[in-house]
Write a protein that holds these residues in place. Structure first.
Motif, PDB file in Angstrom:
ATOM      1  N   ASN A  22       1.011  -1.491  -0.242  1.00 16.61           N
ATOM      2  CA  ASN A  22      -0.614  -0.124  -0.043  1.00 16.61           C
ATOM      3  C   ASN A  22       0.859   1.397   0.168  1.00 16.61           C
ATOM      4  N   SER A  23       1.846   1.359   1.105  1.00 20.44           N
ATOM      5  CA  SER A  23       2.702   2.556   1.195  1.00 20.44           C
ATOM      6  C   SER A  23       3.188   2.913  -0.786  1.00 20.44           C
ATOM      7  N   GLU A  24       4.077   1.403  -0.848  1.00 17.13           N
ATOM      8  CA  GLU A  24       4.964   2.170  -2.336  1.00 17.13           C
ATOM      9  C   GLU A  24       3.517   2.191  -3.812  1.00 17.13           C
ATOM     10  N   LEU A  25       2.581   1.700  -4.019  1.00 14.14           N
ATOM     11  CA  LEU A  25       1.467   2.044  -4.316  1.00 14.14           C
ATOM     12  C   LEU A  25       0.933   3.746  -4.652  1.00 14.14           C
ATOM     13  N   SER A  26       0.703   3.880  -3.207  1.00  9.77           N
ATOM     14  CA  SER A  26       0.553   5.431  -2.554  1.00  9.77           C
ATOM     15  C   SER A  26       1.516   6.646  -3.287  1.00  9.77           C
ATOM     16  N   LYS A  27       3.309   6.099  -2.497  1.00  9.65           N
ATOM     17  CA  LYS A  27       4.223   7.225  -3.116  1.00  9.65           C
ATOM     18  C   LYS A  27       4.007   6.910  -4.748  1.00  9.65           C
ATOM     19  N   ARG A  28       4.362   5.925  -5.451  1.00  8.75           N
ATOM     20  CA  ARG A  28       3.928   6.045  -6.923  1.00  8.75           C
ATOM     21  C   ARG A  28       2.900   6.755  -7.553  1.00  8.75           C
ATOM     22  N   THR A  29       1.434   7.153  -6.656  1.00  6.73           N
ATOM     23  CA  THR A  29       0.142   7.156  -7.450  1.00  6.73           C
ATOM     24  C   THR A  29      -0.017   8.730  -6.908  1.00  6.73           C
ATOM     25  N   ASN A  30       0.212   9.004  -5.728  1.00  3.50           N
ATOM     26  CA  ASN A  30      -0.015  10.032  -4.972  1.00  3.50           C
ATOM     27  C   ASN A  30      -1.520   9.935  -4.790  1.00  3.50           C
ATOM     28  N   ILE A  31      -1.797   8.909  -3.789  1.00  2.00           N
ATOM     29  CA  ILE A  31      -2.959   8.838  -3.517  1.00  2.00           C
ATOM     30  C   ILE A  31      -2.646   8.193  -1.741  1.00  2.00           C
ATOM     31  N   ASP A  32      -2.927   8.616  -0.650  1.00  2.00           N
ATOM     32  CA  ASP A  32      -3.375   8.030   0.963  1.00  2.00           C
ATOM     33  C   ASP A  32      -3.132   6.485   0.512  1.00  2.00           C
ATOM     34  N   PRO A  33      -2.186   5.992   1.019  1.00  7.53           N
ATOM     35  CA  PRO A  33      -1.823   5.241   1.451  1.00  7.53           C
ATOM     36  C   PRO A  33      -3.435   4.161   2.485  1.00  7.53           C
ATOM     37  N   LEU A  35      -6.634   5.435   2.319  1.00  5.69           N
ATOM     38  CA  LEU A  35      -7.783   4.987   0.943  1.00  5.69           C
ATOM     39  C   LEU A  35      -7.451   3.584  -0.142  1.00  5.69           C
ATOM     40  N   ILE A  36      -5.742   3.559  -0.121  1.00  8.32           N
ATOM     41  CA  ILE A  36      -5.886   2.044  -0.939  1.00  8.32           C
ATOM     42  C   ILE A  36      -6.058   1.145   0.246  1.00  8.32           C
ATOM     43  N   SER A  37      -5.270   0.906   1.152  1.00  9.43           N
ATOM     44  CA  SER A  37      -5.770  -0.655   2.187  1.00  9.43           C
ATOM     45  C   SER A  37      -7.568  -0.493   2.678  1.00  9.43           C
ATOM     46  N   ARG A  38      -8.195   0.534   2.276  1.00 10.67           N
ATOM     47  CA  ARG A  38      -9.664   0.501   1.907  1.00 10.67           C
ATOM     48  C   ARG A  38      -9.839  -0.188   0.792  1.00 10.67           C
TER      49      ARG A  38
END
Length: 64
Positions: A22-33, A35-38
């Motif tokens: 989640n953290s890596e995807l968050s960094k690459r997309t600029n989306i809150d981690p 939110l990705i977790s949810r």
């Protein structure tokens, strides 16, 4: 039809295939981690036609 697409997104299978946290995807997309977790836990689903989902798709496609 919309629910079917959301069901496919909810599982996070693409993220498992690409071995992205989640953290890596968050960094690459600029989306809150969180939110990705949810999304991954099925609590929320991104809007199928959103720019947000397009950013996620681009990152995942590059990793597959």
């Amino acid at each position: 039809m919309l629910m079917e697409k959301q069901q496919k997104i909810k599982g996070g299978h693409e993220m498992k295939l690409t071995d992205l946290s989640n953290s890596e995807l968050s960094k690459r997309t600029n989306i809150d981690p969180s939110l990705i977790s949810r999304w991954r836990r099925g609590i929320k689903a991104p809007d199928v036609f959103s720019d947000t989902l397009n950013r996620v798709a681009e990152v995942l496609a590059r990793r597959i």
